[in-house]
Design a protein around this motif. Structure first.
Motif, PDB file in Angstrom:
ATOM      1  N   ASP A   1      -3.374   4.768  -3.473  1.00  0.00           N
ATOM      2  CA  ASP A   1      -4.772   5.499  -3.303  1.00  0.00           C
ATOM      3  C   ASP A   1      -5.982   4.916  -3.282  1.00  0.00           C
ATOM      4  O   ASP A   1      -6.644   5.249  -4.133  1.00  0.00           O
ATOM      5  CB  ASP A   1      -4.547   6.619  -3.924  1.00  0.00           C
ATOM      6  CG  ASP A   1      -3.512   7.717  -3.570  1.00  0.00           C
ATOM      7  OD1 ASP A   1      -3.193   7.686  -2.465  1.00  0.00           O
ATOM      8  OD2 ASP A   1      -2.773   8.478  -4.510  1.00  0.00           O
ATOM      9  N   ASP A   2      -5.786   3.729  -2.716  1.00  0.00           N
ATOM     10  CA  ASP A   2      -7.351   2.576  -2.859  1.00  0.00           C
ATOM     11  C   ASP A   2      -7.293   2.377  -4.425  1.00  0.00           C
ATOM     12  O   ASP A   2      -8.606   1.930  -4.467  1.00  0.00           O
ATOM     13  CB  ASP A   2      -8.272   3.257  -2.363  1.00  0.00           C
ATOM     14  CG  ASP A   2      -8.310   3.737  -0.954  1.00  0.00           C
ATOM     15  OD1 ASP A   2      -7.655   3.271  -0.005  1.00  0.00           O
ATOM     16  OD2 ASP A   2      -8.866   4.785  -0.500  1.00  0.00           O
ATOM     17  N   GLU A   3      -6.746   2.258  -5.182  1.00  0.00           N
ATOM     18  CA  GLU A   3      -6.712   1.540  -6.750  1.00  0.00           C
ATOM     19  C   GLU A   3      -5.711   0.493  -6.775  1.00  0.00           C
ATOM     20  O   GLU A   3      -4.595   0.659  -6.319  1.00  0.00           O
ATOM     21  CB  GLU A   3      -6.277   2.573  -7.589  1.00  0.00           C
ATOM     22  CG  GLU A   3      -7.612   3.586  -7.959  1.00  0.00           C
ATOM     23  CD  GLU A   3      -8.662   3.178  -8.721  1.00  0.00           C
ATOM     24  OE1 GLU A   3      -8.655   2.291  -9.446  1.00  0.00           O
ATOM     25  OE2 GLU A   3      -9.694   3.789  -8.151  1.00  0.00           O
ATOM     26  N   ASP A   4      -5.930  -0.489  -7.086  1.00  0.00           N
ATOM     27  CA  ASP A   4      -5.186  -1.806  -7.169  1.00  0.00           C
ATOM     28  C   ASP A   4      -4.517  -1.847  -8.536  1.00  0.00           C
ATOM     29  O   ASP A   4      -5.002  -1.298  -9.912  1.00  0.00           O
ATOM     30  CB  ASP A   4      -6.025  -3.081  -7.272  1.00  0.00           C
ATOM     31  CG  ASP A   4      -6.603  -3.479  -5.698  1.00  0.00           C
ATOM     32  OD1 ASP A   4      -5.912  -3.006  -4.867  1.00  0.00           O
ATOM     33  OD2 ASP A   4      -7.458  -4.013  -5.760  1.00  0.00           O
TER      34      ASP A   4
ATOM     35  N   ARG B   1       0.585  -0.939   0.108  1.00  0.00           N
ATOM     36  CA  ARG B   1       0.018  -0.039   0.108  1.00  0.00           C
ATOM     37  C   ARG B   1       0.739   1.249   0.094  1.00  0.00           C
ATOM     38  O   ARG B   1       1.712   1.479   0.802  1.00  0.00           O
ATOM     39  CB  ARG B   1      -0.898  -0.033   1.173  1.00  0.00           C
ATOM     40  CG  ARG B   1      -1.856  -1.214   1.179  1.00  0.00           C
ATOM     41  CD  ARG B   1      -2.695  -0.874   2.559  1.00  0.00           C
ATOM     42  NE  ARG B   1      -3.377  -2.238   2.598  1.00  0.00           N
ATOM     43  CZ  ARG B   1      -4.825  -2.521   2.025  1.00  0.00           C
ATOM     44  NH1 ARG B   1      -5.215  -1.627   1.440  1.00  0.00           N
ATOM     45  NH2 ARG B   1      -5.227  -3.527   2.348  1.00  0.00           N
TER      46      ARG B   1
ATOM     47  N   GLN C   1      -2.841  -1.756 -14.842  1.00  0.00           N
ATOM     48  CA  GLN C   1      -4.070  -1.725 -14.263  1.00  0.00           C
ATOM     49  C   GLN C   1      -5.113  -2.264 -14.906  1.00  0.00           C
ATOM     50  O   GLN C   1      -5.277  -2.190 -16.059  1.00  0.00           O
ATOM     51  CB  GLN C   1      -4.516  -0.139 -14.038  1.00  0.00           C
ATOM     52  CG  GLN C   1      -5.861  -0.094 -13.215  1.00  0.00           C
ATOM     53  CD  GLN C   1      -6.205   1.400 -12.725  1.00  0.00           C
ATOM     54  OE1 GLN C   1      -5.749   2.324 -13.545  1.00  0.00           O
ATOM     55  NE2 GLN C   1      -6.986   1.245 -11.903  1.00  0.00           N
TER      56      GLN C   1
ATOM     57  N   LYS D   1      -1.068  -1.280  -4.269  1.00  0.00           N
ATOM     58  CA  LYS D   1      -2.282  -0.514  -4.046  1.00  0.00           C
ATOM     59  C   LYS D   1      -2.046   0.863  -3.986  1.00  0.00           C
ATOM     60  O   LYS D   1      -1.042   1.401  -2.805  1.00  0.00           O
ATOM     61  CB  LYS D   1      -2.975  -0.686  -2.768  1.00  0.00           C
ATOM     62  CG  LYS D   1      -4.395  -0.275  -2.608  1.00  0.00           C
ATOM     63  CD  LYS D   1      -5.068  -0.921  -1.263  1.00  0.00           C
ATOM     64  CE  LYS D   1      -6.458  -1.453  -1.508  1.00  0.00           C
ATOM     65  NZ  LYS D   1      -7.092  -1.990  -2.728  1.00  0.00           N
TER      66      LYS D   1
ATOM     67  N   HIS E   1       0.391   5.466  -0.221  1.00  0.00           N
ATOM     68  CA  HIS E   1      -0.352   6.494  -0.318  1.00  0.00           C
ATOM     69  C   HIS E   1       0.468   7.913  -0.590  1.00  0.00           C
ATOM     70  O   HIS E   1       1.501   8.076  -0.268  1.00  0.00           O
ATOM     71  CB  HIS E   1      -1.004   6.794   1.049  1.00  0.00           C
ATOM     72  CG  HIS E   1      -1.915   5.544   1.339  1.00  0.00           C
ATOM     73  ND1 HIS E   1      -3.146   5.097   0.920  1.00  0.00           N
ATOM     74  CD2 HIS E   1      -1.656   4.420   2.105  1.00  0.00           C
ATOM     75  CE1 HIS E   1      -3.600   4.260   1.219  1.00  0.00           C
ATOM     76  NE2 HIS E   1      -2.668   3.673   2.207  1.00  0.00           N
TER      77      HIS E   1
ATOM     78  N   PRO F   1      -5.706  10.507  -7.963  1.00  0.00           N
ATOM     79  CA  PRO F   1      -5.095   9.232  -7.448  1.00  0.00           C
ATOM     80  C   PRO F   1      -3.940   8.857  -8.255  1.00  0.00           C
ATOM     81  O   PRO F   1      -3.479   8.155  -7.624  1.00  0.00           O
ATOM     82  CB  PRO F   1      -6.688   8.352  -7.515  1.00  0.00           C
ATOM     83  CG  PRO F   1      -7.606   9.408  -8.346  1.00  0.00           C
ATOM     84  CD  PRO F   1      -7.204  10.730  -8.306  1.00  0.00           C
TER      85      PRO F   1
END
Length: 121
Positions: free
Chosen positions: A103-106, A5, A37, A101, A7, A20
């Motif tokens: 900012d909450d995107e995989d 993760r 992605q 990950k 951020h 993001p």
């Protein structure tokens, strides 16, 4: 598969990154790594019918290349060029790679040789 993760931190002006994609744009793959992605599956058909989760997940082996490393060296020390470039639509293996990950995107990182193929427009 492991998940890392990352951020977006605050910059010196204390203004947070709004996009993001900002953490993704700063990620630079090394050697022959490729950052992709996965293409999100449609959950609704053109006529408005909602698809069940199993049907929506069936075609998730396509991805968009976001960043590529410089390539790897051969035994003579020459740089081998990458087979894909940012913006390419590719087919990726169902399993493998490393999940990140941002900012909450995989996102996934694969080796260039693990990419199954490119999709032509």
């Amino acid at each position: 598969s492991s998940v890392v993760r990352l951020h977006s931190p605050l910059v010196a002006t204390d203004k947070p990154f709004d996009s993001p994609m900002s953490a993704v744009k700063r990620f630079v793959p090394l050697l022959d790594r490729v950052l992709v992605q996965k293409v999100k599956a449609e959950v609704k058909t053109a006529s408005g019918i909602f698809l069940p989760d199993a049907a929506a997940k069936a075609g998730l082996n396509q991805a968009t290349v976001l960043a590529v490393g410089p390539g790897r060296m051969d035994k003579e020390g020459k740089l081998l060029p990458m087979a894909v470039a940012p913006g390419d639509k590719v087919v990726i293996p169902e399993y493998g790679g490393m999940t990140l990950k941002f900012d909450d995107e995989d996102y996934q990182v694969f080796r260039d040789e693990d990419i199954v193929g490119k999709l032509s427009e």
